[in-house]
Write a protein that holds these residues in place. Structure first.
Motif, mmCIF file in Angstrom:
data_model
loop_
_atom_site.group_PDB
_atom_site.id
_atom_site.type_symbol
_atom_site.label_atom_id
_atom_site.label_comp_id
_atom_site.label_asym_id
_atom_site.label_seq_id
_atom_site.Cartn_x
_atom_site.Cartn_y
_atom_site.Cartn_z
ATOM 1 N N GLU A 191 39.420 23.270 35.645
ATOM 2 C CA GLU A 191 39.718 23.515 37.057
ATOM 3 C C GLU A 191 40.647 24.726 37.223
ATOM 4 O O GLU A 191 40.443 25.566 38.096
ATOM 5 N N VAL A 192 41.637 24.834 36.354
ATOM 6 C CA VAL A 192 42.561 25.970 36.402
ATOM 7 C C VAL A 192 41.817 27.258 36.029
ATOM 8 O O VAL A 192 41.985 28.288 36.683
ATOM 9 N N ALA A 193 40.989 27.191 35.002
ATOM 10 C CA ALA A 193 40.211 28.360 34.590
ATOM 11 C C ALA A 193 39.281 28.816 35.719
ATOM 12 O O ALA A 193 39.104 30.024 35.930
ATOM 13 N N ALA A 194 38.722 27.873 36.456
ATOM 14 C CA ALA A 194 37.850 28.231 37.585
ATOM 15 C C ALA A 194 38.650 28.956 38.668
ATOM 16 O O ALA A 194 38.159 29.920 39.277
ATOM 17 N N ALA A 195 39.876 28.520 38.908
ATOM 18 C CA ALA A 195 40.731 29.186 39.898
ATOM 19 C C ALA A 195 41.057 30.610 39.438
ATOM 20 O O ALA A 195 40.997 31.559 40.229
ATOM 21 N N TRP A 196 41.385 30.776 38.158
ATOM 22 C CA TRP A 196 41.647 32.111 37.607
ATOM 23 C C TRP A 196 40.409 32.993 37.705
ATOM 24 O O TRP A 196 40.506 34.183 38.037
ATOM 25 N N THR A 197 39.257 32.430 37.411
ATOM 26 C CA THR A 197 38.005 33.196 37.491
ATOM 27 C C THR A 197 37.794 33.703 38.911
ATOM 28 O O THR A 197 37.416 34.865 39.123
ATOM 29 N N LYS A 198 38.055 32.850 39.874
ATOM 30 C CA LYS A 198 37.914 33.233 41.284
ATOM 31 C C LYS A 198 38.923 34.329 41.648
ATOM 32 O O LYS A 198 38.581 35.304 42.309
ATOM 33 N N LEU A 199 40.157 34.186 41.168
ATOM 34 C CA LEU A 199 41.173 35.212 41.427
ATOM 35 C C LEU A 199 40.748 36.542 40.812
ATOM 36 O O LEU A 199 40.799 37.583 41.477
ATOM 37 N N PHE A 200 40.325 36.516 39.551
ATOM 38 C CA PHE A 200 39.931 37.759 38.893
ATOM 39 C C PHE A 200 38.724 38.406 39.574
ATOM 40 O O PHE A 200 38.642 39.633 39.639
ATOM 41 N N ALA A 201 37.811 37.616 40.081
ATOM 42 C CA ALA A 201 36.663 38.175 40.811
ATOM 43 C C ALA A 201 37.153 38.900 42.065
ATOM 44 O O ALA A 201 36.681 39.994 42.394
ATOM 45 N N SER A 202 38.116 38.314 42.738
ATOM 46 C CA SER A 202 38.680 38.932 43.935
ATOM 47 C C SER A 202 39.430 40.217 43.592
ATOM 48 O O SER A 202 39.291 41.240 44.274
ATOM 49 N N LEU A 203 40.212 40.174 42.518
ATOM 50 C CA LEU A 203 40.954 41.364 42.099
ATOM 51 C C LEU A 203 39.993 42.489 41.713
ATOM 52 O O LEU A 203 40.213 43.652 42.051
ATOM 53 N N TYR A 204 38.924 42.125 41.010
ATOM 54 C CA TYR A 204 37.938 43.118 40.602
ATOM 55 C C TYR A 204 37.281 43.765 41.830
ATOM 56 O O TYR A 204 37.090 44.979 41.869
ATOM 57 N N CYS A 205 36.977 42.958 42.824
ATOM 58 C CA CYS A 205 36.394 43.505 44.062
ATOM 59 C C CYS A 205 37.355 44.488 44.722
ATOM 60 O O CYS A 205 36.937 45.546 45.190
ATOM 61 N N THR A 206 38.629 44.149 44.755
ATOM 62 C CA THR A 206 39.621 45.032 45.368
ATOM 63 C C THR A 206 39.744 46.333 44.587
ATOM 64 O O THR A 206 39.762 47.422 45.173
ATOM 65 N N ILE A 207 39.817 46.243 43.271
ATOM 66 C CA ILE A 207 39.954 47.458 42.454
ATOM 67 C C ILE A 207 38.701 48.322 42.551
ATOM 68 O O ILE A 207 38.793 49.544 42.681
ATOM 69 N N THR A 208 37.524 47.715 42.530
ATOM 70 C CA THR A 208 36.304 48.531 42.639
ATOM 71 C C THR A 208 36.205 49.171 44.024
ATOM 72 O O THR A 208 35.671 50.273 44.148
#
Length: 179
Positions: free
Chosen positions: A146-163
């Motif tokens: 569950e924690v890893a899924a939350a991190w995955t979601k955060l990293f996807a959001s961060l990646y979208c912002t950086i791109t």
């Protein structure tokens, strides 16, 4: 063999839904345990990145020619950069309730990596995966599914912002070298 799908291009990803309060708390709680060991965790993350994706070293003149893993781990330049990476992640995690601050940090990181360092945006996605992998191994007691899924979601959001920063800058592929 290292695979670099879509290298030189900026992914057009749908932004994930915002983190829930529960996801924010899980990320911040787990990060608190990781950040207590920030130097070791940061070095482990960068060494894993460079070992598994050797082409990522091309952006680091100070240690791009170091092949030995132990020598990499001891490199003062690598340790310094690892600390900067961990501090940037820490600022983002501490600011999850403040989207303006998070966006501001990511804009600085994105601009520096696009303009000054000329890092292909795909490396942010690769780094996200490496971070998740290292944290799951080194902090298995806190990195539940569950924690890893939350991190995955955060990293996807961060990646979208950086791109998005790369796109705003009119990113064009700067290098044909991948290793």
């Amino acid at each position: 063999m290292e695979r670099m799908q879509g290298e030189g291009e900026v992914d057009h990803l749908e932004r994930p839904s915002p983190l829930t309060d529960k996801e924010r708390v899980m990320i911040q709680d787990s990060w608190g345990k990781v950040y207590q060991n920030c130097d070791d965790a940061g070095v482990a993350i960068l060494v894993r990145l460079f070992v598994n994706f050797p082409s990522s070293k091309q952006y680091f003149s100070q240690f791009k020619h170091i092949e030995d893993q132990e020598e990499l781990e001891k490199s003062p330049q690598l340790r310094k950069h690892a600390r900067r990476v961990m501090n940037a992640i820490n600022t983002v995690v501490e600011s999850l309730e403040n989207s303006e601050k998070t966006t501001s940090v990511l804009q600085v990181v994105g601009k520096a990596h696009a303009l000054r360092h000329k890092v292909e945006p795909v490396y942010f996605k690769i780094l996200n995966g490496v971070i998740l992998e290292v944290l799951a191994e080194a902090f298995s007691e806190v990195m539940t599914a569950e924690v890893a899924a939350a991190w995955t979601k955060l990293f996807a959001s961060l990646y979208c912002t950086i791109t998005a920063v790369y796109e705003e800058l009119g990113w064009k592929k700067h290098s044909t070298s991948t290793g």
